[in-house]
Scaffold this active site. Sequence first.
Site, mmCIF file in Angstrom:
data_model
loop_
_atom_site.group_PDB
_atom_site.id
_atom_site.type_symbol
_atom_site.label_atom_id
_atom_site.label_comp_id
_atom_site.label_asym_id
_atom_site.label_seq_id
_atom_site.Cartn_x
_atom_site.Cartn_y
_atom_site.Cartn_z
ATOM 1 N N THR A 166 -7.479 -4.828 -0.265
ATOM 2 C CA THR A 166 -6.292 -5.301 0.446
ATOM 3 C C THR A 166 -6.512 -6.677 1.054
ATOM 4 O OG1 THR A 166 -5.882 -2.989 1.011
ATOM 5 C CG2 THR A 166 -4.534 -4.637 2.107
ATOM 6 N N ASP A 176 0.826 -1.207 0.000
ATOM 7 C CA ASP A 176 0.000 0.000 0.000
ATOM 8 C C ASP A 176 0.859 1.256 0.000
ATOM 9 O OD1 ASP A 176 -3.065 -0.548 0.511
ATOM 10 O OD2 ASP A 176 -1.983 -2.028 1.697
#
Length: 393
Positions: free
Chosen positions: A180, A92
């Site tokens: 995610t 990320d």
Amino acid sequence: MYILDAGARFSAVRFSPVLSNPSLTHLRRRHFIVRANLPFPKHQAKYQKELEAAIDAVDRACRLCVDVKRSLFSSKEKILEKNDQTPVTIADFGVQALVSLELSRLFPSIPLVAEEDSLFLRANNLVSSVVSEVNAKASIGDDQLSDADVLEAIDRGGKDAYTFCNKPATYWILDPIDGTRGFLKGDEALYVVGLALVVDNEIVLGVMGCPNWPGDSPDGSTGTLMLSHIGCGTWTKRLQVSGDWTRCLVDACGLVNKARFCIPESQTWESLPLSDLFGARVDSDDLQHKEILLLPTCCGSLCKYLMVASGRASIFLQRIKTQRTIKSWDHAVGIICVHEAGGKVTDWEGDEISLEEDQSERRLIFPAGGIVVSNGSLHHQILEMISSASPTL
């Protein structure tokens, strides 16, 4: 009329049902393949340079994701949890730093609105891991990025980086990894790197990369890159492979009970208005008149947009929970990809999604009731069904 330059090649590759969008009637019943750096002549794209930069940045970001994922489960330090219990990985932060660096190098005056900031990364002493991943993928030649360079790049997209006031603005919107949880689950769960450019409150281009999108190539490779430019359509090609672009069109389903639906993994069919009218099944065998096909969840909301824009799903429904804020990066790139593929995106009252209501930061959107993403043909019917059911919800 769609015009190709002399170096491009196109051919119809498969038939697709008639579209409801009159602006796309010249593309009825066919998909086009084009071999070129961009799938359309550069002079047709007002934001051609920005689009090429976005494609390169997303491609590099997807490479970073794939490499981090390979080692994800070999080191516990690779997996973090933010305060809201959302799983986050080095990827990320690495993606946000990488994309920020690539875009600021070419377009230093265009601000970035993105999901992460470096505070959490600093607190967990994982800066060096991110810097290593970014140095491996950035277009910096022999120069090496410092910790400060990477942290500054991450914070360029953070919450306090830029104040827009209430003026029309030009800015990038980035979701470093949407889905995610899918990134953490394994190869079969999908996740997306999503990047869009907004000019005067209008989304003018978008690029999505999905590294583990199922492929149909002879070598079994996976991954897809989807791009969209205002007035130029939505296109896909295999990720990180030079070759053909295929134009995407939404499906042509005109009957709600024949449509293929997607919903967020955090919501159930029973929580949505149409559940009073239709039951949902995840297999297509022997569907009854009052049943619809609910496609298996694919994690992030951007995956659902990809599904509708590519014609694999007809409808994506999301209900807005009063206690949850809706982030612009979860939807911006998907909106233009669906629009340019012939579909439609509104809130539950039929109004277009506004990116400017959050006048100061452009980080939040406030759709009434929820979001409806459709192939266009079914949009009005879905809105009517939601409206008739809403008082009881």
